[in-house]
Design an enzyme around this catalytic site. Structure first.
Site, PDB file in Angstrom:
ATOM      1  N   ARG A 173    -121.230 -84.564   2.231  1.00 48.05           N
ATOM      2  CA  ARG A 173    -120.427 -83.520   1.570  1.00 48.05           C
ATOM      3  C   ARG A 173    -119.118 -83.259   2.302  1.00 48.05           C
ATOM      4  O   ARG A 173    -118.155 -82.774   1.734  1.00 48.05           O
ATOM      5  CB  ARG A 173    -121.208 -82.196   1.508  1.00 48.05           C
ATOM      6  N   GLU A 230    -117.119 -76.154 -11.199  1.00 47.87           N
ATOM      7  CA  GLU A 230    -118.117 -77.188 -10.887  1.00 47.87           C
ATOM      8  C   GLU A 230    -117.443 -78.395 -10.249  1.00 47.87           C
ATOM      9  O   GLU A 230    -116.292 -78.703 -10.549  1.00 47.87           O
ATOM     10  CB  GLU A 230    -118.818 -77.649 -12.174  1.00 47.87           C
ATOM     11  N   ASP A 231    -118.175 -79.068  -9.382  1.00 52.82           N
ATOM     12  CA  ASP A 231    -117.621 -80.285  -8.789  1.00 52.82           C
ATOM     13  C   ASP A 231    -117.686 -81.458  -9.761  1.00 52.82           C
ATOM     14  O   ASP A 231    -116.737 -82.218  -9.880  1.00 52.82           O
ATOM     15  CB  ASP A 231    -118.336 -80.633  -7.466  1.00 52.82           C
ATOM     16  N   ASP A 258    -122.939 -84.938  -2.524  1.00 52.73           N
ATOM     17  CA  ASP A 258    -123.865 -85.457  -1.516  1.00 52.73           C
ATOM     18  C   ASP A 258    -124.682 -86.633  -2.025  1.00 52.73           C
ATOM     19  O   ASP A 258    -124.767 -86.886  -3.234  1.00 52.73           O
ATOM     20  CB  ASP A 258    -124.853 -84.355  -1.102  1.00 52.73           C
ATOM     21  N   PHE A 302    -121.859 -94.103  -8.106  1.00 54.71           N
ATOM     22  CA  PHE A 302    -122.498 -93.086  -7.276  1.00 54.71           C
ATOM     23  C   PHE A 302    -121.466 -92.530  -6.307  1.00 54.71           C
ATOM     24  O   PHE A 302    -121.121 -93.158  -5.316  1.00 54.71           O
ATOM     25  CB  PHE A 302    -123.680 -93.683  -6.524  1.00 54.71           C
ATOM     26  N   VAL A 303    -120.965 -91.332  -6.611  1.00 56.79           N
ATOM     27  CA  VAL A 303    -119.867 -90.792  -5.815  1.00 56.79           C
ATOM     28  C   VAL A 303    -120.338 -89.739  -4.807  1.00 56.79           C
ATOM     29  O   VAL A 303    -121.280 -88.990  -5.059  1.00 56.79           O
ATOM     30  CB  VAL A 303    -118.749 -90.206  -6.714  1.00 56.79           C
ATOM     31  N   LYS A 316    -124.373 -76.468  -4.266  1.00 55.23           N
ATOM     32  CA  LYS A 316    -123.514 -76.434  -3.107  1.00 55.23           C
ATOM     33  C   LYS A 316    -122.279 -77.317  -3.290  1.00 55.23           C
ATOM     34  O   LYS A 316    -121.293 -77.178  -2.585  1.00 55.23           O
ATOM     35  CB  LYS A 316    -124.274 -76.965  -1.871  1.00 55.23           C
ATOM     36  N   GLY A 317    -122.375 -78.258  -4.240  1.00 58.27           N
ATOM     37  CA  GLY A 317    -121.342 -79.292  -4.347  1.00 58.27           C
ATOM     38  C   GLY A 317    -119.944 -78.782  -4.577  1.00 58.27           C
ATOM     39  O   GLY A 317    -118.966 -79.409  -4.163  1.00 58.27           O
ATOM     40  N   LYS A 373    -117.815 -87.323 -15.567  1.00 65.20           N
ATOM     41  CA  LYS A 373    -118.367 -88.669 -15.714  1.00 65.20           C
ATOM     42  C   LYS A 373    -118.875 -88.797 -17.153  1.00 65.20           C
ATOM     43  O   LYS A 373    -120.082 -88.701 -17.415  1.00 65.20           O
ATOM     44  CB  LYS A 373    -119.535 -88.808 -14.732  1.00 65.20           C
ATOM     45  N   ASP A 380    -122.060 -84.472 -15.160  1.00 66.62           N
ATOM     46  CA  ASP A 380    -122.674 -85.788 -15.294  1.00 66.62           C
ATOM     47  C   ASP A 380    -123.360 -85.808 -16.666  1.00 66.62           C
ATOM     48  O   ASP A 380    -122.717 -86.021 -17.685  1.00 66.62           O
ATOM     49  CB  ASP A 380    -123.648 -85.910 -14.112  1.00 66.62           C
TER      50      ASP A 380
END
Ligand code: PRP
Length: 186
Positions: free
Chosen positions: A171, A105-106, A165, A158-159, A48-49, A137, A109
């Protein structure tokens, strides 16, 4: 996990403002429109990001395009660490064979989710497949991913916000911020 009633109280620091994000999304849209001139794109967003990023990016691309949505979740791992085993909750709704696909993609990682998705989507024989990620990241990368377009490289914090989220909350923040440790330690 206990979030405050006013979400802003849980933000330690704004990393990327609404204006910085909007400017970068516009720039990415221009680059993509130029790079794919004369072709038709299929944007595939991974829920969902990436929902806000997808919605803004598609309106900055001037080419004819289609969109499709996938949703995945990783098996095992914890809420903050992905395990690399990916389960498809929602698959593509149309074939991508022969199409130029941009995977939106958001955040990247560890890279494990995209590594899986790229292999899965390549198996559907698109003409091309390229990744467009708003946030990268690199400090946490476990597997190398070819990234065609990246908005911002960010530190290992931690973003939250602009789609990202913690425990499904935050969000809807219009910026990308760092979550106060109290919000995930309590
Ligand atoms: C996030 C993000 C990527 C993935 C990146 O999704 O949207 O899909 O994690 O992590 P990785 O590079 O370590 O694999 P998440 O699983 O948090 O789901 P969401 O988009 O629904 O928030």
């Amino acid at each position: 996990m206990k979030h405050s009633q006013d979400l802003l109280d849980d933000v330690q620091e704004v990393l990327l403002t609404e204006e910085q994000i909007a400017a970068k999304v516009a720039e990415l849209g221009q680059r993509i429109s130029a790079d794919y001139a004369g072709r038709e794109l299929t944007l595939v967003s991974v829920l969902k990001g990436s929902l806000p990023f997808m919605a803004d990016l598609m309106r900055r691309i001037t080419l004819p395009l289609r969109i499709d949505l996938m949703e995945v979740s990783s098996y095992g791992g914890t809420s903050t660490e992905s395990s690399g085993l990916v389960r498809i909750l929602k698959d593509l709704s149309a074939p991508i064979e022969g199409r130029d696909v941009l995977l939106v993609e958001d955040i990247i990682d560890t890279g494990l989710t995209l590594n899986y998705l790229l292999r899965y989507l390549r198996g559907k024989n698109p003409h091309s497949i390229t990744v467009c990620a708003l946030l990268d990241k690199p400090a946490r990368r476990l597997v190398e991913i070819p990234i065609g377009y990246v908005g911002f490289e960010i530190p290992d914090a931690f973003v939250i916000g602009y789609g990202l989220d913690y425990g499904e909350v935050y969000r809807n923040l219009r910026f990308v911020g760092v979550l106060r440790p109290e919000a995930y330690e309590s």
